[in-house]
Structure formats: structure tokens, C-alpha cells
Motif scaffolding. Structure first.
Motif, PDB file in Angstrom:
ATOM      1  N   ASP A  11       0.797  -1.229   0.000  1.00 47.37           N
ATOM      2  CA  ASP A  11       0.000   0.000   0.000  1.00 47.37           C
ATOM      3  C   ASP A  11       0.830   1.280   0.000  1.00 47.37           C
ATOM      4  OD1 ASP A  11       0.828  -0.577   2.583  1.00 47.37           O
ATOM      5  OD2 ASP A  11      -0.979   0.191   3.529  1.00 47.37           O
ATOM      6  N   ILE A  12       2.108   1.215   0.347  1.00 46.64           N
ATOM      7  CA  ILE A  12       2.944   2.428   0.290  1.00 46.64           C
ATOM      8  C   ILE A  12       4.044   2.333  -0.771  1.00 46.64           C
ATOM      9  CG2 ILE A  12       2.524   3.026   2.685  1.00 46.64           C
ATOM     10  CD1 ILE A  12       5.447   2.146   3.232  1.00 46.64           C
ATOM     11  N   TYR A  13       4.139   1.205  -1.420  1.00 46.35           N
ATOM     12  CA  TYR A  13       5.189   0.986  -2.429  1.00 46.35           C
ATOM     13  C   TYR A  13       5.173   2.076  -3.516  1.00 46.35           C
ATOM     14  CZ  TYR A  13       7.656  -1.144  -6.320  1.00 46.35           C
ATOM     15  OH  TYR A  13       8.500  -1.369  -7.363  1.00 46.35           O
ATOM     16  N   ASN A  14       4.027   2.325  -4.092  1.00 45.86           N
ATOM     17  CA  ASN A  14       3.943   3.324  -5.172  1.00 45.86           C
ATOM     18  C   ASN A  14       4.338   4.715  -4.694  1.00 45.86           C
ATOM     19  OD1 ASN A  14       3.206   1.587  -7.233  1.00 45.86           O
ATOM     20  ND2 ASN A  14       1.053   1.667  -6.648  1.00 45.86           N
ATOM     21  N   HIS A  15       4.011   5.039  -3.466  1.00 48.61           N
ATOM     22  CA  HIS A  15       4.388   6.346  -2.915  1.00 48.61           C
ATOM     23  C   HIS A  15       5.908   6.476  -2.787  1.00 48.61           C
ATOM     24  CE1 HIS A  15       0.237   7.286  -2.031  1.00 48.61           C
ATOM     25  NE2 HIS A  15       0.115   6.107  -1.449  1.00 48.61           N
ATOM     26  N   ILE A  16       6.539   5.415  -2.316  1.00 46.79           N
ATOM     27  CA  ILE A  16       8.005   5.421  -2.172  1.00 46.79           C
ATOM     28  C   ILE A  16       8.674   5.543  -3.538  1.00 46.79           C
ATOM     29  CG2 ILE A  16      10.005   4.074  -1.408  1.00 46.79           C
ATOM     30  CD1 ILE A  16       8.345   5.073   0.926  1.00 46.79           C
ATOM     31  N   ILE A  17       8.212   4.771  -4.500  1.00 48.91           N
ATOM     32  CA  ILE A  17       8.791   4.826  -5.850  1.00 48.91           C
ATOM     33  C   ILE A  17       8.588   6.207  -6.462  1.00 48.91           C
ATOM     34  CG2 ILE A  17       8.573   3.897  -8.203  1.00 48.91           C
ATOM     35  CD1 ILE A  17      10.102   2.104  -6.260  1.00 48.91           C
ATOM     36  N   PHE A  18       7.410   6.781  -6.278  1.00 50.11           N
ATOM     37  CA  PHE A  18       7.148   8.119  -6.793  1.00 50.11           C
ATOM     38  C   PHE A  18       8.132   9.134  -6.206  1.00 50.11           C
ATOM     39  CE2 PHE A  18       5.056  12.252  -6.474  1.00 50.11           C
ATOM     40  CZ  PHE A  18       4.754  12.487  -7.804  1.00 50.11           C
ATOM     41  N   LEU A  19       8.340   9.043  -4.898  1.00 49.40           N
ATOM     42  CA  LEU A  19       9.272   9.949  -4.228  1.00 49.40           C
ATOM     43  C   LEU A  19      10.694   9.770  -4.772  1.00 49.40           C
ATOM     44  CD1 LEU A  19      10.047  11.922  -1.891  1.00 49.40           C
ATOM     45  CD2 LEU A  19      10.457   9.878  -0.535  1.00 49.40           C
ATOM     46  N   LYS A  21      11.691   8.511  -7.620  1.00 49.01           N
ATOM     47  CA  LYS A  21      11.802   8.911  -9.032  1.00 49.01           C
ATOM     48  C   LYS A  21      11.769  10.425  -9.216  1.00 49.01           C
ATOM     49  CE  LYS A  21      10.290   4.693 -11.212  1.00 49.01           C
ATOM     50  NZ  LYS A  21       9.362   4.021 -12.123  1.00 49.01           N
ATOM     51  N   SER A  22      11.296  11.132  -8.221  1.00 44.79           N
ATOM     52  CA  SER A  22      11.268  12.587  -8.327  1.00 44.79           C
ATOM     53  C   SER A  22      12.628  13.225  -8.004  1.00 44.79           C
ATOM     54  CB  SER A  22      10.189  13.164  -7.409  1.00 44.79           C
ATOM     55  OG  SER A  22      10.535  12.974  -6.056  1.00 44.79           O
ATOM     56  N   LEU A  23      13.550  12.430  -7.494  1.00 42.31           N
ATOM     57  CA  LEU A  23      14.885  12.940  -7.168  1.00 42.31           C
ATOM     58  C   LEU A  23      15.748  13.017  -8.421  1.00 42.31           C
ATOM     59  CD1 LEU A  23      15.446  10.901  -3.887  1.00 42.31           C
ATOM     60  CD2 LEU A  23      14.760  13.291  -4.079  1.00 42.31           C
ATOM     61  N   ASP A  24      16.863  13.712  -8.310  1.00 37.47           N
ATOM     62  CA  ASP A  24      17.793  13.903  -9.428  1.00 37.47           C
ATOM     63  C   ASP A  24      18.306  12.543  -9.929  1.00 37.47           C
ATOM     64  OD1 ASP A  24      19.730  14.657 -11.238  1.00 37.47           O
ATOM     65  OD2 ASP A  24      20.851  15.906  -9.828  1.00 37.47           O
ATOM     66  N   LYS A  25      18.031  12.247 -11.184  1.00 34.39           N
ATOM     67  CA  LYS A  25      18.385  10.947 -11.768  1.00 34.39           C
ATOM     68  C   LYS A  25      19.896  10.718 -11.854  1.00 34.39           C
ATOM     69  CE  LYS A  25      14.059  10.108 -13.885  1.00 34.39           C
ATOM     70  NZ  LYS A  25      13.357  10.293 -12.663  1.00 34.39           N
ATOM     71  N   LYS A  26      20.663  11.791 -11.795  1.00 31.28           N
ATOM     72  CA  LYS A  26      22.119  11.653 -11.828  1.00 31.28           C
ATOM     73  C   LYS A  26      22.673  11.248 -10.459  1.00 31.28           C
ATOM     74  CE  LYS A  26      22.576  15.082 -15.458  1.00 31.28           C
ATOM     75  NZ  LYS A  26      22.941  16.443 -15.786  1.00 31.28           N
ATOM     76  N   LYS A  27      21.856  11.393  -9.434  1.00 30.81           N
ATOM     77  CA  LYS A  27      22.328  11.131  -8.077  1.00 30.81           C
ATOM     78  C   LYS A  27      21.685   9.902  -7.431  1.00 30.81           C
ATOM     79  CE  LYS A  27      23.466  15.916  -7.168  1.00 30.81           C
ATOM     80  NZ  LYS A  27      23.304  17.037  -6.267  1.00 30.81           N
ATOM     81  N   ILE A  28      20.795   9.266  -8.157  1.00 33.29           N
ATOM     82  CA  ILE A  28      20.127   8.093  -7.581  1.00 33.29           C
ATOM     83  C   ILE A  28      19.874   7.047  -8.670  1.00 33.29           C
ATOM     84  CG2 ILE A  28      17.813   9.048  -7.897  1.00 33.29           C
ATOM     85  CD1 ILE A  28      17.043   7.646  -5.253  1.00 33.29           C
ATOM     86  N   GLU A  29      20.056   5.804  -8.307  1.00 33.56           N
ATOM     87  CA  GLU A  29      19.743   4.686  -9.194  1.00 33.56           C
ATOM     88  C   GLU A  29      18.750   3.798  -8.439  1.00 33.56           C
ATOM     89  OE1 GLU A  29      21.897   0.881 -11.359  1.00 33.56           O
ATOM     90  OE2 GLU A  29      23.067   2.190 -10.066  1.00 33.56           O
ATOM     91  N   ILE A  30      17.601   3.568  -9.032  1.00 33.46           N
ATOM     92  CA  ILE A  30      16.577   2.745  -8.387  1.00 33.46           C
ATOM     93  C   ILE A  30      16.691   1.328  -8.947  1.00 33.46           C
ATOM     94  CG2 ILE A  30      14.106   2.416  -8.022  1.00 33.46           C
ATOM     95  CD1 ILE A  30      13.819   5.464  -8.529  1.00 33.46           C
TER      96      ILE A  30
END
Length: 66
Positions: A11-19, A21-30
Motif C-alpha cells: 500500500d505504500i510501495y507506489n508512494h516510495i517509488i514516486f518519491l 523517481k522525483s529525485l535527481d536521476k544523476k544522483k540516484i539509481e533505483i
């Protein structure tokens, strides 16, 4: 760079992924591990060729012999 591993409820998975993915793509790899291990899941044995006990005519007798 740091690594974080999270176990989250559905129930919170999509919220975490949304958060994330909103971060700088150069600084995070999901990296998602979508495998779901549930002890109640049925296992499909039809994928395997199981011939180990094919020659046993009477399983009860065979068990008593060993």
C-alpha cells in the motif's frame, strides 16, 4: 554513494517509488527487486522433468523396504 534496502508494504510501495523517481536521476539509481516470496504460493512442478521415482511400482512397499 550509499546503498539502502527497503522492505515496504504494497500500500505504500507506489508512494516510495514516486518519491524516489522525483529525485535527481544523476544522483540516484533505483534497483527494484520485484520477486515476491510467499510461503503460501503454489509451486508449479510441471516445469521440471522428474523421473527419479518413475520405476517404483508400489510406493508403500518401496518405503517399507528402505
Amino acid at each position: 554513494m550509499h546503498t539502502i534496502k527497503l522492505k515496504v508494504h504494497d500500500d505504500i510501495y507506489n508512494h516510495i517509488i514516486f518519491l524516489l523517481k522525483s529525485l535527481d536521476k544523476k544522483k540516484i539509481e533505483i534497483i527494484e527487486d520485484k520477486t515476491k516470496h510467499n510461503i503460501n504460493d503454489n509451486f508449479n512442478f510441471s516445469e521440471f522433468d522428474i523421473n527419479s521415482f518413475k520405476e517404483i511400482k508400489n510406493p508403500l512397499e518401496w518405503q517399507q523396504d528402505i
